[in-house]
Design a protein around this motif. Structure first.
Motif, PDB file in Angstrom:
ATOM      1  N   LEU A 228      15.800  35.467  90.036  1.00 20.34           N
ATOM      2  CA  LEU A 228      15.476  36.768  90.573  1.00 20.34           C
ATOM      3  C   LEU A 228      14.983  36.845  92.209  1.00 20.34           C
ATOM      4  CD1 LEU A 228      14.807  39.692  90.257  1.00 20.34           C
ATOM      5  CD2 LEU A 228      12.434  38.959  89.424  1.00 20.34           C
ATOM      6  N   LEU A 229      14.189  35.925  92.513  1.00 21.02           N
ATOM      7  CA  LEU A 229      13.785  35.961  93.958  1.00 21.02           C
ATOM      8  C   LEU A 229      14.627  35.697  95.063  1.00 21.02           C
ATOM      9  CD1 LEU A 229      10.221  34.357  93.472  1.00 21.02           C
ATOM     10  CD2 LEU A 229      10.369  36.656  93.590  1.00 21.02           C
ATOM     11  N   PHE A 230      15.624  34.733  94.900  1.00 21.15           N
ATOM     12  CA  PHE A 230      16.764  34.356  95.327  1.00 21.15           C
ATOM     13  C   PHE A 230      17.635  35.515  95.792  1.00 21.15           C
ATOM     14  CE2 PHE A 230      20.934  32.483  96.071  1.00 21.15           C
ATOM     15  CZ  PHE A 230      20.452  31.813  97.406  1.00 21.15           C
ATOM     16  N   SER A 231      18.069  35.959  94.257  1.00 23.63           N
ATOM     17  CA  SER A 231      18.816  36.902  94.299  1.00 23.63           C
ATOM     18  C   SER A 231      18.448  38.377  95.125  1.00 23.63           C
ATOM     19  CB  SER A 231      19.159  37.686  92.963  1.00 23.63           C
ATOM     20  OG  SER A 231      19.862  36.573  92.231  1.00 23.63           O
ATOM     21  N   SER A 340       6.934  45.343  94.029  1.00 22.45           N
ATOM     22  CA  SER A 340       6.153  45.045  92.800  1.00 22.45           C
ATOM     23  C   SER A 340       6.857  43.869  91.987  1.00 22.45           C
ATOM     24  CB  SER A 340       6.456  46.331  92.161  1.00 22.45           C
ATOM     25  OG  SER A 340       5.875  47.311  92.796  1.00 22.45           O
ATOM     26  N   LEU A 341       8.393  43.809  91.729  1.00 25.35           N
ATOM     27  CA  LEU A 341       8.911  42.662  91.194  1.00 25.35           C
ATOM     28  C   LEU A 341       8.351  41.473  91.606  1.00 25.35           C
ATOM     29  CD1 LEU A 341      12.388  44.324  90.585  1.00 25.35           C
ATOM     30  CD2 LEU A 341      10.540  44.070  88.716  1.00 25.35           C
ATOM     31  N   ILE A 342       8.497  41.119  93.048  1.00 28.51           N
ATOM     32  CA  ILE A 342       7.832  40.070  93.578  1.00 28.51           C
ATOM     33  C   ILE A 342       6.762  39.512  93.103  1.00 28.51           C
ATOM     34  CG2 ILE A 342       7.812  38.804  95.527  1.00 28.51           C
ATOM     35  CD1 ILE A 342      10.164  40.110  96.920  1.00 28.51           C
ATOM     36  N   ASN A 345       6.549  38.559  89.390  1.00 28.72           N
ATOM     37  CA  ASN A 345       7.318  37.578  88.865  1.00 28.72           C
ATOM     38  C   ASN A 345       6.775  36.181  89.768  1.00 28.72           C
ATOM     39  OD1 ASN A 345       9.290  38.362  86.653  1.00 28.72           O
ATOM     40  ND2 ASN A 345       8.943  40.138  88.285  1.00 28.72           N
ATOM     41  N   THR A 346       5.840  36.134  90.379  1.00 26.32           N
ATOM     42  CA  THR A 346       5.529  35.007  91.318  1.00 26.32           C
ATOM     43  C   THR A 346       4.087  34.414  90.718  1.00 26.32           C
ATOM     44  OG1 THR A 346       6.719  35.901  92.952  1.00 26.32           O
ATOM     45  CG2 THR A 346       5.118  34.374  93.626  1.00 26.32           C
ATOM     46  N   LYS A 350       1.309  30.997  94.983  1.00 24.05           N
ATOM     47  CA  LYS A 350       2.369  31.066  95.758  1.00 24.05           C
ATOM     48  C   LYS A 350       3.068  32.243  96.370  1.00 24.05           C
ATOM     49  CE  LYS A 350       4.525  26.723  93.527  1.00 24.05           C
ATOM     50  NZ  LYS A 350       3.555  26.593  92.574  1.00 24.05           N
ATOM     51  N   LEU A 351       2.057  33.255  96.217  1.00 28.33           N
ATOM     52  CA  LEU A 351       2.507  34.832  96.375  1.00 28.33           C
ATOM     53  C   LEU A 351       2.555  34.914  97.707  1.00 28.33           C
ATOM     54  CD1 LEU A 351       3.379  37.279  95.194  1.00 28.33           C
ATOM     55  CD2 LEU A 351       0.842  37.888  94.815  1.00 28.33           C
TER      56      LEU A 351
END
Length: 412
Positions: A228-231, A340-342, A345-346, A350-351
């Protein structure tokens, strides 16, 4: 379950009753105002007081804005290592000292361009530490179900500071002069520091790496390994390149060459984009959607591409205003949902690094996008063709991501 709901309600009250969140929101508004007024002071002081040419003004503005790109990743590592509220407090406090030094130099007639550039670089550097700490602090102060609404509020105050800051700064400079403007900036930063001092952020469990570079590498690997984060990071790198340059450079060109207008038409078009961003933040806050936010984000990006294509064909002032308002709403909503998604989902530890790395990589291509548009214009390619091609490419990329990127498409 009732006990859990009761505890959750007590721990994370509604946002308007959440004292810590309100303090954070208020300090963010004050920080945004200070930056907006400072930039206006900087521009007018160089041109009107020092009576220097625009090239030196450009150097001063680069000195203010570049450090945010250079030090954003560093700020993310620091945010994961230390108390985020303390980092924000120190950022505003040290900016208070810088502005106080500027005021002393100004009162003694010694605030020359090279002092201004040096202070501007320090001011921008301290600002780069503020935002990763703030964005990674939000999930610690609110419930996970409130993160989208909390980011909407943050986006709203950011837009208010961008829209109202220059107006307030203009009034202050007109009424109180340069000395009064610096004094007001100093007081705004001091008040923001005091509000941050009152925030007692919850303790977070952090596993510190042995070195700073190892921490930075760990955050980078974490983004790469998360589908998710990479995409999302890859997507927004592309979007910022193909969208922001043609849009932001296109607005003044359309106002002057297509509409044959004056500064009034240009200011109205710019204001329409800003008003749309503010409206988008308010609507997103009210709706507070929790499902299919990844798919909604992709659809809004697809709409951005379509509107950029439409904008390239329009020559009527009213329709351009309408398109820019809708574009502003899309930009604001996309920013809120993506953040919000980041955040959701982190890992908390590490946020700060994830947010700062994603932001740095994304905004790093914006100047290159501006350069590409400028290069195309120098080759006598009309802005409408640039927007048409860029919008079409953006639409194709979004369609591909909708079909192929399950990570984003299924993200709630």
């Amino acid at each position: 379950m009732d006990l859990y709901n009761q505890l959750t309600k007590e721990t994370f009250p509604s946002l308007l009753k959440n004292k810590k969140f309100i303090l954070l929101l208020s300090s963010s508004l004050l920080s945004g105002f200070s930056v907006s007024i400072y930039l206006l002071f900087e521009q007018l002081y160089v041109l009107q007081q020092l009576r220097l040419n625009a090239s030196l003004l450009g150097i001063a503005m680069i000195a203010t804005t570049t450090p945010r790109v250079l030090f954003m990743a560093v700020g993310g590592v620091i945010a994961d290592r230390f108390s985020r509220s303390v980092i924000m407090f120190l950022s505003l406090s040290f900016r208070c000292l810088l502005v106080f030094a500027m005021l002393l130099l100004l009162l003694n007639g010694q605030l020359q361009i090279w002092y201004l550039i040096a202070i501007a670089f320090c001011f921008g550097s301290l600002d780069a530490f503020f935002w990763p700490a703030r964005d990674s602090l939000v999930p610690l102060l609110v419930n996970k179900n409130q993160i989208t609404r909390a980011n909407s509020f943050m986006q709203t105050v950011s837009q208010l500071s961008l829209l109202a800051g220059p107006i307030v700064g203009g009034v202050i400079l007109t009424r109180l002069g340069f000395n009064g403007a610096l004094t007001c900036i100093l007081l705004i930063l001091l008040l923001g520091s005091c509000l941050l001092y009152l925030i007692k952020a919850p303790a977070k469990q952090v596993t510190r790496s042995s070195t700073f570079l190892k921490d930075l590498h760990e955050g980078f690997v974490y983004v790469i390994q998360s589908p998710l984060l990479f995409s999302m990071t890859s997507l927004f790198v592309t979007v910022n390149f193909f969208f922001l340059g043609p849009l932001m450079i296109g607005i003044p060109i359309i106002a002057s060459h297509v509409l044959k207008g004056t500064a009034f038409e240009f200011s109205v078009l710019q204001s329409a984009l800003g008003a749309g961003m503010l409206l988008g933040a308010l609507v997103t806050s009210y709706m507070n959607l929790r499902k299919k936010r990844g798919l909604i984000t992709l659809c809004l990006l697809l709409l951005e591409g379509a509107l950029l294509v439409l904008m390239s064909q329009l020559t009527i002032f009213f329709y351009l205003i309408l398109v820019l308002v809708i574009l502003g709403m899309c930009i604001s909503t996309i920013n809120i949902y993506s953040f919000s998604l980041i955040q959701e989902n982190t890992e908390q530890s590490k946020l700060g690094r994830v947010i700062s790395l994603s932001t740095t990589v994304s905004i790093g291509l914006i100047p290159i996008g501006y350069g590409a548009v400028s290069g195309a214009l120098s080759l006598h390619i009309p802005i409408d063709q640039i927007q048409l091609v860029s919008g079409t490419i953006l639409m194709a990329i979004c369609m591909f991501m909708i079909l192929k990127s399950k990570a984003i498409r299924s993200a709630n």
